[in-house]
Design an enzyme around this catalytic site. Sequence first.
Site, PDB file in Angstrom:
ATOM      1  N   MET A 136     -13.045   3.350  -2.404  1.00  0.00           N
ATOM      2  CA  MET A 136     -13.334   2.243  -1.496  1.00  0.00           C
ATOM      3  C   MET A 136     -12.085   1.668  -0.818  1.00  0.00           C
ATOM      4  O   MET A 136     -12.010   0.481  -0.543  1.00  0.00           O
ATOM      5  CB  MET A 136     -14.102   1.149  -2.246  1.00  0.00           C
TER       6      MET A 136
ATOM      7  N   LYS B 210       0.848  -1.199   0.000  1.00  0.00           N
ATOM      8  CA  LYS B 210       0.000   0.000   0.000  1.00  0.00           C
ATOM      9  C   LYS B 210       0.886   1.253   0.000  1.00  0.00           C
ATOM     10  O   LYS B 210       0.590   2.224  -0.699  1.00  0.00           O
ATOM     11  CB  LYS B 210      -0.912  -0.019   1.223  1.00  0.00           C
TER      12      LYS B 210
ATOM     13  N   HIS C 124     -19.845  10.689   3.038  1.00  0.00           N
ATOM     14  CA  HIS C 124     -20.388   9.422   3.533  1.00  0.00           C
ATOM     15  C   HIS C 124     -21.910   9.523   3.608  1.00  0.00           C
ATOM     16  O   HIS C 124     -22.436  10.513   4.108  1.00  0.00           O
ATOM     17  CB  HIS C 124     -19.801   9.108   4.909  1.00  0.00           C
TER      18      HIS C 124
ATOM     19  N   ILE D 167      -7.364   5.323   3.458  1.00  0.00           N
ATOM     20  CA  ILE D 167      -6.145   6.071   3.153  1.00  0.00           C
ATOM     21  C   ILE D 167      -5.096   5.692   4.201  1.00  0.00           C
ATOM     22  O   ILE D 167      -5.370   5.706   5.399  1.00  0.00           O
ATOM     23  CB  ILE D 167      -6.420   7.590   3.180  1.00  0.00           C
TER      24      ILE D 167
ATOM     25  N   ASN E 263     -13.837  13.435   2.763  1.00  0.00           N
ATOM     26  CA  ASN E 263     -14.622  12.293   2.291  1.00  0.00           C
ATOM     27  C   ASN E 263     -16.097  12.621   2.441  1.00  0.00           C
ATOM     28  O   ASN E 263     -16.492  13.400   3.308  1.00  0.00           O
ATOM     29  CB  ASN E 263     -14.278  11.051   3.118  1.00  0.00           C
TER      30      ASN E 263
END
Length: 193
Positions: free
Chosen positions: A90, A65, A109, A93, A107
């Site tokens: 999806m 990652k 939501h 971070i 973000n």
Amino acid sequence: MKRIAIFASGQGTNAQAIMEAAEQKQLKAEVVLLVTDRPEAEVVERAKAYGVEVFAFTPKAYSSKADFEREIVSRLESAHVDLVALAGYMRLIGPTLLGAYEGKIVNIHPSLLPSFQGMNAIEQAFKAKVKVTGVTIHFVDEGMDTGPIVAQDVVWIEEQDSIETLTKKIQAVEHRLYPATLQTLLSSKESIK
């Protein structure tokens, strides 16, 4: 003019709302980059239609990652990005990206956080038979949907609603609230430097 990167993994309706708001000058910023972890996602075509550069990567092509986040940071820096807007991205971070863009990643939501965090928030709210849910925009931290809240708006769940009708109501709020909130953040003196 401030420069925005959008991260998305799916259809990209929120990404399109942001790009459209920028094109119509309701959002006084330029969308300069789309980052997606799904090269086949519909959002890629939406971004291309607006002339936005696309960085589409496959996470499995990287050894970690941290490796793909270093590549993302390099692309963000090359594009002189001021603010990152997650719009259906999806993936959590990680520290590499958070460290490089601390306080500059937001973000959206589909619930009134802290209620119904994580995946399938609309279904979670619907199955819980709550009367109200909504939309939250928040800064991103190392948790899942846990960062400081920037804006929220309410969506009432009516008796006749289905998951599909509730989803449409929430998306309508998202498409209005996200560009407006990004504009507020970008024009705030103490916010994005």
